[in-house]
Scaffold this motif. Structure first.
Motif, mmCIF file in Angstrom:
data_model
loop_
_atom_site.group_PDB
_atom_site.id
_atom_site.type_symbol
_atom_site.label_atom_id
_atom_site.label_comp_id
_atom_site.label_asym_id
_atom_site.label_seq_id
_atom_site.Cartn_x
_atom_site.Cartn_y
_atom_site.Cartn_z
ATOM 1 N N ARG A 220 46.142 36.941 49.436
ATOM 2 C CA ARG A 220 47.642 37.331 49.426
ATOM 3 C C ARG A 220 48.042 37.312 47.839
ATOM 4 N N GLY A 221 49.127 38.033 47.571
ATOM 5 C CA GLY A 221 49.986 38.024 46.266
ATOM 6 C C GLY A 221 49.111 38.674 45.153
ATOM 7 N N ARG A 222 48.954 38.192 43.823
ATOM 8 C CA ARG A 222 48.487 38.605 42.872
ATOM 9 C C ARG A 222 47.017 38.662 42.793
ATOM 10 N N ALA A 223 46.421 37.717 43.558
ATOM 11 C CA ALA A 223 44.915 37.735 43.586
ATOM 12 C C ALA A 223 44.475 38.802 44.051
ATOM 13 N N GLY A 224 44.927 39.133 45.407
ATOM 14 C CA GLY A 224 44.505 40.480 46.119
ATOM 15 C C GLY A 224 44.574 41.545 45.473
ATOM 16 N N TRP A 225 45.797 41.695 44.507
ATOM 17 C CA TRP A 225 45.859 42.875 43.816
ATOM 18 C C TRP A 225 44.931 43.147 42.740
ATOM 19 N N GLU A 226 44.873 41.916 42.038
ATOM 20 C CA GLU A 226 43.689 41.824 41.080
ATOM 21 C C GLU A 226 42.418 42.410 41.659
ATOM 22 N N LEU A 227 42.173 41.683 42.531
ATOM 23 C CA LEU A 227 40.838 42.110 43.103
ATOM 24 C C LEU A 227 40.678 43.340 43.612
ATOM 25 N N ARG A 228 41.571 44.022 44.078
ATOM 26 C CA ARG A 228 41.650 45.375 44.588
ATOM 27 C C ARG A 228 41.281 46.430 43.223
ATOM 28 N N LEU A 229 41.960 46.031 42.102
ATOM 29 C CA LEU A 229 41.597 46.848 40.778
ATOM 30 C C LEU A 229 40.007 46.544 40.459
ATOM 31 N N VAL A 230 39.502 45.313 40.538
ATOM 32 C CA VAL A 230 38.399 44.899 40.314
ATOM 33 C C VAL A 230 37.234 45.867 41.018
ATOM 34 N N VAL A 231 37.518 45.852 42.420
ATOM 35 C CA VAL A 231 36.783 46.830 43.456
ATOM 36 C C VAL A 231 36.723 48.042 43.015
ATOM 37 N N GLN A 232 38.072 48.658 42.815
ATOM 38 C CA GLN A 232 38.239 49.990 42.408
ATOM 39 C C GLN A 232 37.621 50.473 41.356
ATOM 40 N N GLY A 233 37.563 49.568 40.201
ATOM 41 C CA GLY A 233 37.131 49.798 38.945
ATOM 42 C C GLY A 233 35.281 49.860 39.022
ATOM 43 N N GLY A 234 34.816 48.974 39.868
ATOM 44 C CA GLY A 234 33.264 49.242 40.036
ATOM 45 C C GLY A 234 33.031 50.360 40.883
ATOM 46 N N LEU A 235 34.092 50.879 41.773
ATOM 47 C CA LEU A 235 33.409 52.082 42.699
ATOM 48 C C LEU A 235 33.611 53.215 41.796
#
Length: 274
Positions: A220-235
């Protein structure tokens, strides 16, 4: 905070809740300083090993509630204040990986390489999840998958940097299957067989990332959004390697400011299977 220097660390950005930033920064500086001891400068290997052992001794001291040496006071004093929220064993795992970097082995197979990722990358994700109070088995497993994928992606992105330094992270099993020698990779010799090898390695990393990606949607919250960016950056790095015909032996793909709108869109529209 710039995190360019330690590639296994997600961004401590504005998305990180202010209450957690001091702990995140303390973990980051611990990892970055150890990385410097292992990689930076011109010190001989024996000196680097001695420095890392002294660094580990200071970690053991603060874990035991004792004063560390003054050498890395700017690292261990802040870290000592946050140790009640951290697992010291994970910090020791990171040091194990940095010590292995002093004389990296040739990896036999993918399991051997993933064991390195278990110590070099996975502790970062587990430390950060711990700060958010997330410790269920499924979340930890998915975090490990994301962190290992990021580490592998960094390897497949950095052939042109690692080769001249004599570092080879491609498992021998994969080399043999494609008829490629270690010397071919270290010399960054491009060939159809080498590109087929890199295509397969990137597919492995992508599968791992997709396995872990649902964690970003469950937090939830900021943690989820930051991790989305991390995942998409790797992809996105994997997409860039593919767009270049899997020629990362010759050219190193990188994310630039021009990629930010695409990353934001991918994060906003991310689904568990993306």
């Amino acid at each position: 905070m710039s995190v360019d220097h330690y590639e296994n660390f997600p961004v401590a950005s504005l998305l990180c809740p202010p209450a957690l930033r001091p702990a995140v920064v303390a973990i980051y500086h611990f990892a970055r300083t150890a990385d410097d001891l292992a990689d930076e400068g011109v010190a001989p290997t024996a000196q680097r090993r001695q420095d890392l052992q002294a660094y580990r001794a200071d970690l053991a001291a603060v874990v035991a509630g004792q004063a560390p040496s003054p050498r890395w006071d700017r690292v261990f004093t802040p870290l000592a204040h946050k140790l009640h929220r951290l697992q010291p064993a994970l910090l020791h795992d990171l040091l194990d990986a940095f010590e292995q970097d002093l004389a990296p082995p040739r990896y036999r197979d993918r399991a051997h390489l993933l064991d390195y990722c278990r110590r070099s990358a996975n502790p970062v994700g587990r430390l950060l999840l711990g700060l958010y109070g997330v410790d269920d088995a499924d979340s930890l497993r998915r975090s490990d998958a994301i962190c290992s994928a990021l580490q592998l992606i960094n390897f497949w992105q950095d052939f042109s940097r690692d080769g001249p330094n004599g570092r080879l992270y491609v498992p021998q099993d994969d080399l043999d299957r494609h008829g490629i020698t270690a010397d071919d990779v270290l010399a960054c010799r491009d060939s159809p067989a080498a590109r087929a090898l890199i295509r397969e390695l990137c597919g492995w990393a992508r599968t791992l990332m997709q396995d872990g990606a649902p964690l970003a949607l469950s937090l939830r919250g900021r943690a989820g959004w930051e991790l989305r960016l991390v995942v998409q950056g790797g992809l996105l790095i994997l997409d860039k390697i593919a767009a270049g015909g899997h020629d990362s032996l010759r050219r190193r793909p990188a994310i630039t400011a021009w990629d930010l709108p695409r990353l934001l869109w991918r994060a906003l529209t991310m689904r568990a299977t993306s």
